[in-house]
Design an enzyme around this catalytic site. Sequence first.
Site, short mmCIF file in Angstrom:
data_model
loop_
_atom_site.label_atom_id
_atom_site.label_comp_id
_atom_site.label_asym_id
_atom_site.label_seq_id
_atom_site.Cartn_x
_atom_site.Cartn_y
_atom_site.Cartn_z
N TYR A 181 0.89 -1.07 0.04
CA TYR A 181 -0.06 0.04 0.08
C TYR A 181 0.65 1.22 0.01
CZ TYR A 181 -4.16 -2.40 0.51
OH TYR A 181 -5.30 -3.46 -0.09
N GLY A 193 2.76 3.99 -1.50
CA GLY A 193 3.08 4.36 -2.91
C GLY A 193 1.82 4.36 -3.67
N GLY A 249 -1.57 3.38 -5.66
CA GLY A 249 -2.33 2.19 -5.82
C GLY A 249 -2.26 1.57 -4.40
N HIS A 296 -3.90 5.32 5.29
CA HIS A 296 -4.14 6.78 4.36
C HIS A 296 -4.68 6.59 2.99
CE1 HIS A 296 -1.45 9.59 1.95
NE2 HIS A 296 -1.86 10.24 2.98
N ASP A 297 -4.63 5.41 2.50
CA ASP A 297 -5.28 5.04 1.08
C ASP A 297 -6.66 5.44 1.52
OD1 ASP A 297 -2.91 4.95 -0.26
OD2 ASP A 297 -3.37 2.65 -0.80
N ASP A 329 -2.69 13.02 5.79
CA ASP A 329 -1.13 12.89 5.81
C ASP A 329 -0.61 13.01 7.04
OD1 ASP A 329 -1.40 12.96 3.07
OD2 ASP A 329 -0.35 14.85 2.52
#
EC number: 3.1.1.4
Length: 138
Positions: free
Chosen positions: A43, A45, A47, A63-64, A105
């Site tokens: 996860y 990076g 995508g 975070h995604d 973030d």
Amino acid sequence: MRTLWIVAVWLMSVEGNLYQFGKMIKNKTGKPAMFSYSAYGCYCGWGGQGKPQDASDRCCFVHDCCYTRVNDCSPKMTSYSYSFENRDIICGDDDSCRKAVCECDREAAICLGENVNTYDEKYRFYSSSHCVEETEQC
């Protein structure tokens, strides 16, 4: 001319949110984000799929999920104001989108810092072909 355009687009993104997020990660982990987390696990990076490989990778999964919730704010490109105060990250924007992206973030950087001891070199530059387990829901 094409190369110049590519460099210009890259520089715009470097000045935006991803650069700021990288500075937060460096502040909390002591690791350079680009080399340590840009292709870490399933996860960290661009995508993501499968099951997070460790607690650090889970931070990126969360975070995604956060970015999915604020997707209308263009989170990968939205810049925001923030500061470091005694190693704390303070999001300081009045704009709701910018504040929301900054908080995504901030929380991820804090999580990565709290779990830096789980960082495992074997997951650095991890191939997505290993990320085949069923993807969790946010």
